[in-house]
Design a protein around this motif. Sequence first.
Motif, PDB file in Angstrom:
ATOM      1  N   ILE A 151      17.794   0.652  24.494  1.00 51.36           N
ATOM      2  CA  ILE A 151      18.973   1.126  23.768  1.00 51.36           C
ATOM      3  C   ILE A 151      19.741  -0.081  23.256  1.00 51.36           C
ATOM      4  N   CYS A 152      20.099  -0.084  22.000  1.00 45.93           N
ATOM      5  CA  CYS A 152      20.793  -1.226  21.414  1.00 45.93           C
ATOM      6  C   CYS A 152      22.204  -0.846  21.002  1.00 45.93           C
ATOM      7  N   CYS A 153      22.425  -0.618  19.729  1.00 48.26           N
ATOM      8  CA  CYS A 153      23.788  -0.334  19.304  1.00 48.26           C
ATOM      9  C   CYS A 153      23.900   1.084  18.753  1.00 48.26           C
ATOM     10  N   LEU A 154      25.106   1.619  18.878  1.00 44.64           N
ATOM     11  CA  LEU A 154      25.436   2.947  18.376  1.00 44.64           C
ATOM     12  C   LEU A 154      26.507   2.761  17.319  1.00 44.64           C
ATOM     13  N   SER A 155      26.192   3.104  16.080  1.00 50.15           N
ATOM     14  CA  SER A 155      27.095   2.870  14.959  1.00 50.15           C
ATOM     15  C   SER A 155      27.253   4.124  14.114  1.00 50.15           C
ATOM     16  N   GLY A 156      28.218   4.104  13.223  1.00 50.98           N
ATOM     17  CA  GLY A 156      28.424   5.201  12.291  1.00 50.98           C
ATOM     18  C   GLY A 156      29.777   5.088  11.624  1.00 50.98           C
ATOM     19  N   TYR A 157      30.042   5.966  10.673  1.00 48.75           N
ATOM     20  CA  TYR A 157      31.357   5.981  10.053  1.00 48.75           C
ATOM     21  C   TYR A 157      32.048   7.302  10.314  1.00 48.75           C
ATOM     22  N   VAL A 158      33.356   7.329  10.025  1.00 46.64           N
ATOM     23  CA  VAL A 158      34.179   8.497  10.299  1.00 46.64           C
ATOM     24  C   VAL A 158      34.729   9.030   8.982  1.00 46.64           C
ATOM     25  N   LEU A 159      34.469  10.303   8.728  1.00 47.89           N
ATOM     26  CA  LEU A 159      34.907  10.952   7.499  1.00 47.89           C
ATOM     27  C   LEU A 159      36.089  11.866   7.802  1.00 47.89           C
ATOM     28  N   ILE A 160      37.238  11.580   7.196  1.00 48.82           N
ATOM     29  CA  ILE A 160      38.448  12.375   7.384  1.00 48.82           C
ATOM     30  C   ILE A 160      39.126  12.575   6.032  1.00 48.82           C
ATOM     31  N   ASP A 161      39.476  13.813   5.734  1.00 48.23           N
ATOM     32  CA  ASP A 161      40.169  14.138   4.480  1.00 48.23           C
ATOM     33  C   ASP A 161      39.424  13.615   3.258  1.00 48.23           C
ATOM     34  N   GLY A 162      38.102  13.736   3.290  1.00 53.72           N
ATOM     35  CA  GLY A 162      37.303  13.365   2.139  1.00 53.72           C
ATOM     36  C   GLY A 162      37.063  11.881   1.979  1.00 53.72           C
ATOM     37  N   GLN A 163      37.491  11.060   2.946  1.00 49.37           N
ATOM     38  CA  GLN A 163      37.332   9.615   2.829  1.00 49.37           C
ATOM     39  C   GLN A 163      36.742   9.041   4.108  1.00 49.37           C
ATOM     40  N   ILE A 164      35.946   7.983   3.957  1.00 52.46           N
ATOM     41  CA  ILE A 164      35.442   7.239   5.104  1.00 52.46           C
ATOM     42  C   ILE A 164      36.518   6.236   5.486  1.00 52.46           C
ATOM     43  N   LYS A 165      37.076   6.405   6.662  1.00 58.87           N
ATOM     44  CA  LYS A 165      38.302   5.709   7.024  1.00 58.87           C
ATOM     45  C   LYS A 165      38.042   4.407   7.796  1.00 58.87           C
TER      46      LYS A 165
END
Length: 442
Positions: free
Chosen positions: A52-66
């Motif tokens: 297991i290495c890294c856990l990544s991602g983006y967060v989408l709120i109100d139509g935008q990646i914040k």
Amino acid sequence: MRPGRVVWSILLLCLLSSTGAGSLIAEAEPNKGGISEGCPGRTLHNPIDPEICCLSGYVLIDGQIKEDVLVVLYDGKGRQLGAVETKSDPEERFAAYTFDLTRSEQRPGNRVTITAIYNDQILSVSHVLRRGSQWVNIGVAAWEIDRDGKSDLGVFQPDGARWRMSYSSQNAEASWQFGQPMDTPVPSDYDRDGIIDVAVFNAGRWSIWESMDNQQLLDIDLGAAGDLPVPGDYYGDGRADLAVFQPQSGMWLIRRRFGPVPENDQFGQPGDLPAPTSVAEIDQQQFGQPGDLPVPADYDGDHVFDLAVFRPTTGTWYIRGSLDNQPLPDIDLGTAGDLPVPADYDGDGKADLAVFRPSTGQWQIRRSSDAEIVSEMLGQTEDRPVPADYDGDGKANLAVFRPFDRTWYISDGNALGGISTRTYGWSGDIPLPGAYIPVATP
């Protein structure tokens, strides 16, 4: 300072200062050089690292990646494992979070919860850890073009090769001409921006219009005439991979990506796929037999597509889990004439086995959360099933598209059995949320 910001700041202080058994060191800053403290960068250069290495991602709120969103990681017992903020990264076009799991006690198969906190909004997603690096977005629904967390209506009109999509967040629509009348639509998120990309497949030739840069990606070859296109995220980097299933042999071909694309890449040209692009290495895997229908989806909750087939002659489902690359127990659900419609109907982060029976309008769903089989009625003969999360509650809604009157019928998913309707499209259109669902079984 806004009240929501005060709450956020207090939570951040408490979470970052908490310690205890099972906690891990989480990198608050993005990886600048691709590898940091043993954790591969967000580009996932080596998606099959043995640990297991890294856990990544983006967060989408109100139509935008914040940016500057607090992201907290919890284990299966609700204990906090770490907290970071989403930050910009030179290797990524969006702000993202990254947890370094190389020094944690977590193992493949462990379930975690990833929670994003932004002002007064809290979003969570369940995830089953697997080997290697992994990418998990928060707040993104499948089949959407406006990033509001709800699936959108869309159709492909073969006559003229026109695409039409309706925004669920506003009274508007988008329309494009892309492809040729004989092309097969293969919409998916190929560039990891949370928006479905327009794409077509014809006799092994893929053409993709990337939504991120609004530029056409030409002449990517994978497969041949008669192959069934089955794009999806088979390696956990958040991008749909090009893939085909060969029904005459049960062979899968998946165009694997990691590292730069060489100039002599016979499966494309430099720039064909959004950065980071990849060596055109083709994975060939035998799974299934002639007559099977491919039904790839995330059945084990690790945000990676599993190889799977539905055998119409017996109603049996065969699934190879991506967690350990081993077959899951065979399950019987359905009969000859049923259409396989797997989706996450119970909101547990795993695709549920399901079939739609056109002759009666009956849906049978085997919930992954409790293995119970439930039966619902929606639709009639000639309807095309189009399940998706149209209301943004994290669960797929039962839905059908009726070609002759262009009407969508969508269940609200509650015990009262409410049905909403909308007229959208034309007779002969292919509904995009159901693009990979067969019209009939052999």
